[in-house]
Scaffold this active site. Structure first.
Site, PDB file in Angstrom:
ATOM      1  N   THR A   1      21.734 -41.260  42.463  1.00  0.00           N
ATOM      2  CA  THR A   1      23.173 -41.522  42.412  1.00  0.00           C
ATOM      3  C   THR A   1      23.906 -40.176  42.489  1.00  0.00           C
ATOM      4  O   THR A   1      24.690 -39.845  41.621  1.00  0.00           O
ATOM      5  CB  THR A   1      23.504 -42.350  41.164  1.00  0.00           C
ATOM      6  OG1 THR A   1      22.665 -43.502  41.176  1.00  0.00           O
ATOM      7  CG2 THR A   1      24.951 -42.821  41.147  1.00  0.00           C
ATOM      8  N   HIS A   2      23.584 -39.413  43.518  1.00  0.00           N
ATOM      9  CA  HIS A   2      24.179 -38.092  43.675  1.00  0.00           C
ATOM     10  C   HIS A   2      24.864 -37.919  45.022  1.00  0.00           C
ATOM     11  O   HIS A   2      24.597 -36.951  45.730  1.00  0.00           O
ATOM     12  CB  HIS A   2      23.103 -36.995  43.507  1.00  0.00           C
ATOM     13  CG  HIS A   2      22.272 -37.135  42.267  1.00  0.00           C
ATOM     14  ND1 HIS A   2      21.028 -36.576  42.135  1.00  0.00           N
ATOM     15  CD2 HIS A   2      22.521 -37.758  41.095  1.00  0.00           C
ATOM     16  CE1 HIS A   2      20.534 -36.863  40.940  1.00  0.00           C
ATOM     17  NE2 HIS A   2      21.409 -37.578  40.284  1.00  0.00           N
ATOM     18  N   PRO A   3      25.740 -38.841  45.405  1.00  0.00           N
ATOM     19  CA  PRO A   3      26.573 -38.567  46.579  1.00  0.00           C
ATOM     20  C   PRO A   3      27.634 -37.541  46.181  1.00  0.00           C
ATOM     21  O   PRO A   3      28.339 -37.751  45.202  1.00  0.00           O
ATOM     22  CB  PRO A   3      27.213 -39.928  46.895  1.00  0.00           C
ATOM     23  CG  PRO A   3      26.523 -40.929  46.029  1.00  0.00           C
ATOM     24  CD  PRO A   3      25.999 -40.173  44.847  1.00  0.00           C
TER      25      PRO A   3
END
Lengths: 593, 333
Positions: free
Chosen positions: A521-523
């Site tokens: 979850t690292h956009p």
């Protein structure tokens, strides 16, 4: 329909998650400032809300903590010539909703980026020449240095009680820690989490290979801890229900355990739950006047404020800037020079190698995502890149704990069954029964550089429940990541061999990006910080160049993404922004330079 | 952590229903005062907290009593999941674990989707050579790229099962002249291999084309995809017979739902007797493990989540101060 107008406050934030609570806890106690946060999700508390949440179907597989995709989502295409489709079900990433935001369900790996990460362009140019940076890549230095951020990293670590082993104390390398980290002023506040059997095996094998394994620094308490605000928290119980769950004992740090209590205790902080921001309104002079939003009943409100902070998840922050197209900002706030949406980056999270140790049980279902060990020997520029065909690197970690059978059984035995055997049927089921706790993975988290061809904008077709355009992501892996992956995957193969697996499977090449497989979850990026209005959306404080009473917090500010989880740096940047607003901006609103 | 035996009690009362039973004295003010600083005993534990969707099943499904599926559909479904995870009384498989009951409950409880799903159009349609071949209201996507976008189905799960199970029988009729459930197991396996290969084909074409463009040689061998044994014309035939249901995706749905039904809490209707957890050796929901257990293993045995000892911070040593939080200021307009 006219919106219900609220009493003006000094600060309104879009989002009631991590960075909003950091700002509130740092700004409110010593001032008379009033602050309101608009949170799209429900209120939720450690007790009683997380007291009985060990339901892996509901939380791990049906995503009960995540944003409700039936109301709004994002769209994706691999490149600007390809068709776009919506992200219809959870896959690549998991933005959360509810009080405390995504930091309530996080895995809690807590990093400082390396000094080299902040000088990404300069480091590569100085050491390998300008032609080492591919034409298509937008490689940048950050407008802050590691040394400038160090005090704020320190503050975040002591606020949340990070458990870990320092590797570099004021320049002195400490045996057993990460020898590649930047110098820190003092040790982590708590010792590392308890190790698991697989991590011990990994540590031994990688040390034999001449690497430098160390225990993962975690935003999860290894022992009871009273933080600087007086919050008393319990140590981790290693229950195995961690990522995608709220922590029932408050051992995993979140805004709920740490920053919300002192902020709410001032009586000048209000979080309005189940409220969704629609637009930042601006006056004729271009300054923001407040936020228009809609509550759970569909009633529209307007919250006037002197400062508006985009403190939601990366993707919604970028979208909110683009949606706010008032008179002076026809293309959106921060976008006067067309910079919003650029430098979208992700994270090269893959599991290149796995092994099966016949008859061995590792207890993978206990612990959490941080009860493991890792090596940073191949991250960033920690190794000589003279003879490789890429820039950047990746950290390598062994699998930690928290395995549960629904999500793990799907691909656990891929590549490990005899030729011709299928991933279903009697042979598969028997092997799953024998080996469910005997298969372990090696995972990488690699650098994701920015490219001119990877970006975000408003989708021309797909709309959310409120009729507003969703955000469109244009993204795919590039040559540099394929080369980086190939190199690091080979290192994973060496380690898994050294760990003595009876059967191994190594995925040697990076497949094209697909949005249906969870990676991280690292956009990041899309509202990046920089040195001047021509090269970025904000200055180093997250203050928007063309609308200086709008701030952006979070990973949207990252010019590109290092091979490490973002939360530590998101926290440090928010601390620095909070201090600047409290000590300088409030007295004399204007550009913080 | 030891459980307080006095705290053990059924957890059927939700917080909401408990609130309904409270006399409304002082209304909102009384509720607002109900912060954790109150020392009074709180509501009983609620397995459905927090109040978020998706929630728990509306009712715990009863074995063999189907709420969504017809008897005929259930028979086909049972036959199919029996091949995905075969078993018998001594070594329970999908049938013995109640997987079909689980799937029926999931379909009955969720008219649309059990997980958050964006279901607004336009929807995608695959094309092989000419984007013009897809209907005007659809988004044309090259068939070999479609897998990268994940779930893009126009059908809801109820529709997928209704049509997919009928298609499975149609395909069995076409190939072997009889309904799927009436075929010998080796014939049933032959059919599922076709569907599985159809899934593999839909995910491997792209890797071939990347390899062919020269920037990722070797991707095909290393992608971990399994060998396709079914000839292309047989896969095409399956596609024709299945009509608007994608044979490969239907197989993936069956397999995923089988895994869910084997391992989800028995409350959801599958995993009968916790046989799925016994199969893989998972102690399921526990409150804690010690560092020694992490290194050396545990003797803890599985229990359904309803039997998980309740958290009770008010018991001696229960840690009330550790989870007390200032909640005033969090509102819901």
């Amino acid at each position: 329909m006219s919106a219900r107008r609220h009493e003006p406050v000094e600060i309104v934030t879009i989002g009631g998650g991590m960075t909003a609570s950091v700002l509130a806890s740092q700004i409110l106690p010593d001032t008379s400032v009033r602050m309101v946060s608009l949170e799209q999700g429900p209120a939720q508390w450690t007790y009683p809300d997380f007291a009985h949440n060990h339901d892996s179907l509901r939380y791990n597989n049906r995503f009960a903590m995540m944003q409700d995709l039936s109301r709004t989502s994002w769209t994706w295409r691999p490149n600007a010539d390809a068709p776009t489709l919506p992200f219809r079900q959870y896959g690549s990433f998991h933005p959360g909703q509810g009080l405390g935001g995504s930091m309530v369900h996080w895995t809690a790996l807590t990093w400082r980026f390396l000094p080299d990460h902040f000088r990404f362009r300069s480091v590569n140019v100085e050491r390998y020449g300008a032609d080492r940076i591919p034409e298509e890549m937008d490689a940048r230095d950050w407008p802050v240095t590691y040394e400038e951020l160090e005090p704020y990293y320190d503050k975040v670590e002591y606020d949340i009680g990070v458990s870990g082993l320092a590797g570099n104390l004021g320049g002195r390398i400490v045996e057993g820690g990460n020898p590649f980290e930047g110098p820190r002023r003092r040790p982590y506040p708590n010792p590392p989490l308890a190790p698991m059997a697989f991590g011990e095996l990994f540590t031994e094998a990688s040390r034999d290979l001449g690497l430098h394994p160390f225990p993962t620094p975690a935003g999860i308490l290894s022992r009871g801890w009273t933080d600087p605000y007086g919050n008393t928290r319990a140590g981790c119980l290693y229950c195995g229900f961690c990522t995608r769950y709220g922590c029932e004992v408050g051992a995993k740090a979140s805004p709920l355990t740490t920053w919300l209590p002192p902020a709410l205790a001032t009586g000048r902080y209000e979080v309005r739950t189940r409220c969704r921001a629609l637009e930042i309104e601006t006056a004729d002079d271009g300054r923001a006047t407040g936020v228009r939003y809609v509550d759970a009943r569909g009633t529209e409100h307007f919250q006037p404020a002197e400062i508006v902070v985009c403190a939601a998840f990366t993707l919604e922050n970028v979208r909110m800037l683009l949606l706010s197209r008032g008179g002076a900002h026809p293309d959106g706030i921060g976008n006067d020079r067309g910079m919003v949406g650029r430098n979208y980056t992700y994270q090269l999270d893959q599991a290149p190698a796995k092994g099966l140790w016949e008859g061995r049980k590792f207890n993978f279902y206990m612990g959490n995502g941080c009860t493991n060990a890792q090596v940073w020997d191949f991250n960033a520029d920690n190794f000589d890149h003279s003879d490789v065909d890429f820039v950047g690197g990746a950290r390598i970690q062994c699998e930690g704990g928290q395995r549960e059978p629904i999500s793990s059984s799907d691909q656990l035995l891929d590549g490990l069954l005899n030729d011709g055997a299928r991933q279903w049927g009697a042979a598969w089921k028997a092997e799953l029964g024998r080996s469910w706790d005997s298969v372990g993975h090696l995972e990488i988290e690699g650098e994701s550089p920015a490219y001119h061809g990877n970006f975000m904008d408003l989708d021309p077709t797909y709309k959310d429940e409120w009729g507003l355009p969703m955000l469109r992501i244009t993204f795919d892996w590039r040559e540099n990541e394929r080369n980086l992956y190939r190199y690091v995957a080979a290192r994973c193969g060496e380690i898994v061999q050294a760990m003595g697996a009876d059967r191994t499977d190594v995925t040697e090449e990076l497949a094209p990006y697909r949005i249906d497989e969870y990676q991280s979850t690292h956009p990041n990026g899309g509202a990046i910080m920089g040195f001047s209005p021509g090269d970025s959306v904000t200055n180093s404080y997250g203050q928007v160049w063309d609308t200086p009473n709008v701030f952006v917090t979070g990973a949207a500010l990252f010019p590109q993404n290092p091979g490490a989880n973002p939360t530590g740096t998101v926290g440090a940047l928010a601390m620095r922004t909070a201090e600047a607003i409290r000590d300088r901006y409030l007295a004399a609103p204007g550009e913080l330079l | 952590m030891t459980a307080d035996p006095t705290a053990a009690q059924p957890h059927e009362l939700s917080r909401r229903s408990l609130l309904k039973t409270l006399p409304i004295v002082g209304g909102a003010a009384a509720l607002a005062a109900c912060t954790p600083t109150d020392t009074g005993r709180r509501a009983p534990q609620d397995v459905s907290a927090p109040e978020r969707s998706p929630g728990l099943p509306h009712e715990t499904p009863a074995p063999g009593r189907y709420r969504f599926l017809t008897e005929e559909e259930a028979r086909t479904l049972e036959a199919a999941v029996a091949r995905i995870a075969p078993g018998d009384e001594a070594d329970p498989g999908a049938v013995q674990m109640g997987v079909a009951t689980y799937i029926d409950g999931k379909l009955a409880d969720h008219e649309a989707f059990a997980e958050p799903t964006y279901h607004r159009g336009p929807f995608a349609e695959g094309y092989d050579t000419d984007p013009g071949e897809v209907p005007a209201d659809a988004v044309p996507v090259a068939t070999d790229q479609l897998y990268r976008y994940g779930h893009q189905d126009r059908l809801t799960p109820q529709e997928t099962y209704r049509r997919g199970l009928a298609a499975l029988d149609r395909y069995a009729q076409t190939r072997f002249g009889t309904l799927f459930a009436d075929l010998p197991t080796d014939r049933q396996d032959e059919i599922l291999v076709v569907l599985d290969d159809h899934l593999s084909r839909s995910e491997q074409a792209e890797e071939t084309s990347v390899g062919a463009s020269g920037d990722s040689g070797g991707a095909v061998e290393e992608a971990g995809g399994q060998q396709i044994v079914t000839p292309p014309d047989v896969l095409d035939q399956a596609e024709d017979v299945f009509g608007d249901v994608h044979p490969g995706n239907f197989f993936a749905t069956l397999r995923t739902d089988t895994i869910e039904g084997m391992f989800a809490d028995p409350l959801y209707g599958g995993n009968v007797g916790m046989a799925g957890w016994a199969l893989v050796g998972w102690p399921a929901a526990q409150r804690s493990y010690s560092p020694a257990e992490m290194l050396h293993g545990t003797r803890k045995t599985p229990q359904p989540m309803h039997d998980l000892p309740a958290m009770n911070p008010d018991r001696p040593g229960g840690g009330r101060p550790a989870i007390e939080q200032h909640q005033h200021g969090v509102t819901r307009p």
